[in-house]
Design an enzyme around this catalytic site. Structure first.
Site, short mmCIF file in Angstrom:
data_model
loop_
_atom_site.label_atom_id
_atom_site.label_comp_id
_atom_site.label_asym_id
_atom_site.label_seq_id
_atom_site.Cartn_x
_atom_site.Cartn_y
_atom_site.Cartn_z
N PRO A 77 0.83 -1.22 0.00
CA PRO A 77 0.00 0.00 0.00
C PRO A 77 0.86 1.26 0.00
CG PRO A 77 -0.59 -1.48 1.81
CD PRO A 77 0.67 -2.00 1.21
N GLU A 78 0.52 2.19 -0.89
CA GLU A 78 1.18 3.48 -0.94
C GLU A 78 0.14 4.55 -0.57
OE1 GLU A 78 3.49 3.90 -4.59
OE2 GLU A 78 3.73 1.74 -4.70
N LYS A 113 2.56 7.05 4.30
CA LYS A 113 1.85 5.78 4.31
C LYS A 113 1.40 5.38 5.71
CE LYS A 113 5.29 4.40 0.94
NZ LYS A 113 6.28 3.37 0.63
N ARG A 118 14.87 -2.70 -6.03
CA ARG A 118 13.45 -2.71 -6.40
C ARG A 118 13.32 -2.66 -7.92
NH1 ARG A 118 10.22 -0.87 -2.24
NH2 ARG A 118 8.58 -1.81 -3.47
#
Ligand SMILES: [Zn+2]
Length: 307
Positions: free
Chosen positions: A2-3, A58, A286
């Site tokens: 979740p961002e 976040k 990433r």
């Protein structure tokens, strides 16, 4: 993971469903997701009213009123004050700080509904017919009960919330930064809220290669990038975020932004702008997804950021 758009969607859902309600019982079945003692967590939360909800980056913070019989003078709602201001009586109020980590889900359910596996925390509301559930298969998320002062410190360690940062602040923060712009965008200490999905999408929208050195981006390009960041976040919030596997809102619904993604997780698929296949490379551990034709790489030796 979740961002900001997913976290904002969860926060809005919670504000609609739980403000003004009292936490009547607390059950922790996996203490790993609690920061500090889970017994203390249970004691601190039980009996408190949920008064407000805020977010930075976040992280979500639910403001909890004082314990019954412990009246709170002073501030009752609103954002935590800035660090460094003179002391204020905390008067028993607390904050429930929530970080969803990789796979955390916060939902409001009838208490009689079957429990899904990996449900680690249950907060019964009012008469106990409904409850807030925290579910997290990978258990990277964390719940913490903290004071206003502790919350100020935690929020203060984060950079400005991405939708709020000004162009001037954004350009200044880029100045002198080594390393790739993609990693910079995801560094929560300089800019709070972006993760892999929206950093990739914003870079595509700004036509900027993810490996461009952050400190070498011109003020004009930085301005375009900031506009792209804010646009993509706003559009994603309007569509309740992006669901790949785990993210759901508090009613259990997935987000609707997935079909709007231009590059994220589209390796090998044609660019929606120029048809060239989207490529993937690993930056700072990433995955980054980008169009090798549309996204220009700023050269290392070019002029530095000017404000
Ligand atoms: Zn392209």
């Amino acid at each position: 993971m979740p961002e900001l758009p997913e976290v904002e969607t969860v926060l809005r859902g919670l504000k609609q469903r739980v403000l003004g309600r009292r936490i009547s019982a607390v059950e922790v079945s996996h203490p790993q997701v609690i920061v500090g003692s889970s017994d203390e967590f249970v004691e601190l939360l039980r009996g408190r009213e949920i008064r407000d909800g805020t977010r930075k980056g976040k992280a979500i913070a639910l403001e909890l009123g004082p314990l019954p019989g412990f009246p709170a003078p002073g501030r009752r709602s609103g954002r935590p004050r800035q660090s460094g201001q003179p002391g204020r009586d905390n008067a028993g109020s607390r904050y429930l700080l929530v970080r969803l980590g990789m796979t955390g889900q916060f939902t409001v359910n009838p208490s009689a509904a079957p429990l899904e596996p990996h449900t680690h925390v249950r907060l019964a509301l009012d008469d106990g017919r409904e409850e807030i559930r925290y579910r997290d298969p990978r258990r990277f998320g964390r719940l913490r009960c903290c004071t206003a002062e502790e919350l100020d410190e935690i929020f203060g360690a984060l950079g400005p919330d991405a939708p709020e940062i000004s162009r001037r602040e954004f350009v200044a923060a880029l100045r002198g930064r080594r390393g790739a712009i993609k990693s910079w965008l995801m560094n929560q200490q300089v800019l709070a809220g972006l993760g892999n999905i929206y950093a990739d999408e914003a870079l595509f929208a700004a036509r900027l290669h993810p490996l461009s050195p952050a400190g070498r981006i011109s003020a004009k390009t930085a301005g375009n990038l900031l506009r792209a960041v804010k646009n993509v976040l706003r559009r994603a919030v309007n569509l309740q975020g992006t669901s790949f596997s785990d993210y759901i809102d508090i009613e259990g619904r997935p987000g609707n932004f997935l079909p709007r993604l231009k590059v994220y997780q589209r390796t090998g698929e044609p660019c929606r702008r120029c048809k060239k296949p989207i490529e993937r490379l690993v930056i700072g551990g990433r995955s980054s997804h980008f169009c090798p034709r549309c996204q220009r790489r700023v050269e290392s030796r070019k002029s530095t950021v000017k404000s």
